[in-house]
Design a protein around this motif. Structure first.
Motif, short mmCIF file in Angstrom:
data_model
loop_
_atom_site.label_atom_id
_atom_site.label_comp_id
_atom_site.label_asym_id
_atom_site.label_seq_id
_atom_site.Cartn_x
_atom_site.Cartn_y
_atom_site.Cartn_z
N LEU A 56 8.04 13.47 -2.19
CA LEU A 56 8.40 12.08 -2.47
C LEU A 56 7.40 11.15 -1.83
CD1 LEU A 56 10.23 10.27 0.00
CD2 LEU A 56 11.25 12.52 -0.11
N ILE A 57 7.30 9.96 -2.40
CA ILE A 57 6.54 8.86 -1.81
C ILE A 57 7.46 7.67 -1.84
CG2 ILE A 57 4.62 7.24 -2.08
CD1 ILE A 57 2.91 9.50 -3.15
N ASN A 58 7.63 7.02 -0.69
CA ASN A 58 8.46 5.83 -0.66
C ASN A 58 7.67 4.67 -0.10
OD1 ASN A 58 9.70 5.12 2.28
ND2 ASN A 58 9.30 7.32 2.11
N MET A 85 1.47 -2.87 -2.95
CA MET A 85 2.45 -1.80 -2.80
C MET A 85 2.15 -1.11 -1.48
SD MET A 85 5.00 0.05 -3.57
CE MET A 85 5.44 -0.53 -5.19
N MET A 86 3.09 -1.22 -0.55
CA MET A 86 2.97 -0.53 0.73
C MET A 86 3.58 0.86 0.59
SD MET A 86 1.56 -2.64 2.77
CE MET A 86 1.01 -4.30 2.39
N ILE A 87 2.92 1.84 1.15
CA ILE A 87 3.45 3.21 1.16
C ILE A 87 3.82 3.54 2.59
CG2 ILE A 87 2.92 5.65 0.85
CD1 ILE A 87 1.18 4.88 -1.51
N ALA A 103 -0.60 14.90 -4.39
CA ALA A 103 -1.64 14.30 -5.24
C ALA A 103 -1.05 13.83 -6.56
CB ALA A 103 -2.77 15.30 -5.48
N ARG A 104 -0.19 14.64 -7.15
CA ARG A 104 0.43 14.25 -8.42
C ARG A 104 1.25 12.96 -8.25
NH1 ARG A 104 4.26 18.09 -12.18
NH2 ARG A 104 4.73 16.49 -13.73
N LEU A 105 2.02 12.90 -7.18
CA LEU A 105 2.80 11.70 -6.91
C LEU A 105 1.90 10.49 -6.64
CD1 LEU A 105 5.74 12.92 -4.68
CD2 LEU A 105 5.94 11.69 -6.84
N MET A 106 0.86 10.69 -5.83
CA MET A 106 -0.02 9.57 -5.48
C MET A 106 -0.68 8.99 -6.73
SD MET A 106 -1.12 7.57 -3.14
CE MET A 106 -0.65 8.38 -1.63
N VAL A 109 1.94 6.82 -8.36
CA VAL A 109 2.17 5.58 -7.61
C VAL A 109 1.03 4.60 -7.88
CG1 VAL A 109 2.30 4.57 -5.29
CG2 VAL A 109 3.57 6.66 -5.82
N ILE A 110 -0.19 5.08 -7.84
CA ILE A 110 -1.35 4.23 -8.10
C ILE A 110 -1.29 3.67 -9.53
CG2 ILE A 110 -3.87 4.25 -8.40
CD1 ILE A 110 -3.89 6.29 -5.99
N ALA A 111 -1.00 4.53 -10.49
CA ALA A 111 -0.92 4.08 -11.88
C ALA A 111 0.19 3.05 -12.07
CB ALA A 111 -0.69 5.28 -12.80
N ASP A 112 1.35 3.27 -11.45
CA ASP A 112 2.46 2.32 -11.57
C ASP A 112 2.12 0.99 -10.91
OD1 ASP A 112 3.89 4.25 -12.94
OD2 ASP A 112 5.37 4.57 -11.35
N ALA A 113 1.47 1.04 -9.75
CA ALA A 113 1.10 -0.20 -9.06
C ALA A 113 0.09 -0.99 -9.90
CB ALA A 113 0.52 0.11 -7.68
N LYS A 114 -0.85 -0.29 -10.49
CA LYS A 114 -1.85 -0.95 -11.33
C LYS A 114 -1.20 -1.54 -12.57
CE LYS A 114 -6.62 -0.12 -12.49
NZ LYS A 114 -7.69 0.86 -12.54
N ALA A 115 -0.36 -0.77 -13.21
CA ALA A 115 0.33 -1.24 -14.42
C ALA A 115 1.26 -2.41 -14.11
CB ALA A 115 1.13 -0.10 -15.06
N GLY A 116 1.76 -2.46 -12.87
CA GLY A 116 2.64 -3.55 -12.45
C GLY A 116 1.91 -4.81 -12.04
N GLY A 117 0.59 -4.82 -12.17
CA GLY A 117 -0.21 -6.00 -11.87
C GLY A 117 -0.42 -6.26 -10.39
#
Length: 160
Positions: A56-58, A85-87, A103-106, A109-117
């Protein structure tokens, strides 16, 4: 394996993996994890192998530029549309380490943060993990002001 966002019903499994990954002074207490799950929906990613929580990554979106110790204890800086986005934790259950789970999670997270602007992603890590996070494009900004758990941390930033 499947990826999804955590829900409050995942709390027990999240606490188990968190306790297996961090010493007591660094692990997020149950009540803090419960608060994050309620307040910061969409900021805890799970990787599951069937019914088993593998990793998990929170974290938490915020407008604060740097990761501050108070963020580990409270969601007061949470901003749904925050620039950064703070991890707080990258946790992999011991049986799933060295299998690419983090790595898969990271990457997600990176893709979601980027897509979220968002402007980017920020985390702190111990010195030995700097090269690991650099592989994802994070830059070492040097010693962090954080003393979470009485440790020395380095702030890493990935700017989009």
């Amino acid at each position: 394996m499947s990826l999804r966002f955590a829900v409050p019903e995942d709390l027990d499994r999240i606490c188990e993996v968190e306790a297996a990954c961090f010493p007591a002074g660094e692990a997020a207490p149950r009540e803090v994890l419960a608060e994050r799950l309620k307040a910061c929906a969409g900021s805890c990613w799970l990787l599951e192998d069937g019914e088993v929580l593998a990793a998990l990554i929170n974290g938490m979106p915020t407008d604060e530029k740097d990761l501050l110790d108070g963020m580990y204890r409270s969601t007061g800086c949470y901003r749904e549309n925050g620039r950064w986005m703070m991890i707080f934790g990258v946790d992999t259950a011991p049986a799933y380490r060295r299998r690419g789970c983090a790595a898969r999670l990271m990457k997600r997270v990176i893709a979601d943060a980027k897509a979220g602007g968002r402007a980017g992603v920020v985390l702190t890590c111990k010195e030995r993990l700097i090269p690991y996070y650099e592989r994802f494009g994070f830059r070492n900004e040097g010693l962090s002001a954080s003393t979470h758990g009485g440790e020395t941390w380095y702030q890493m930033r990935l700017t989009f």
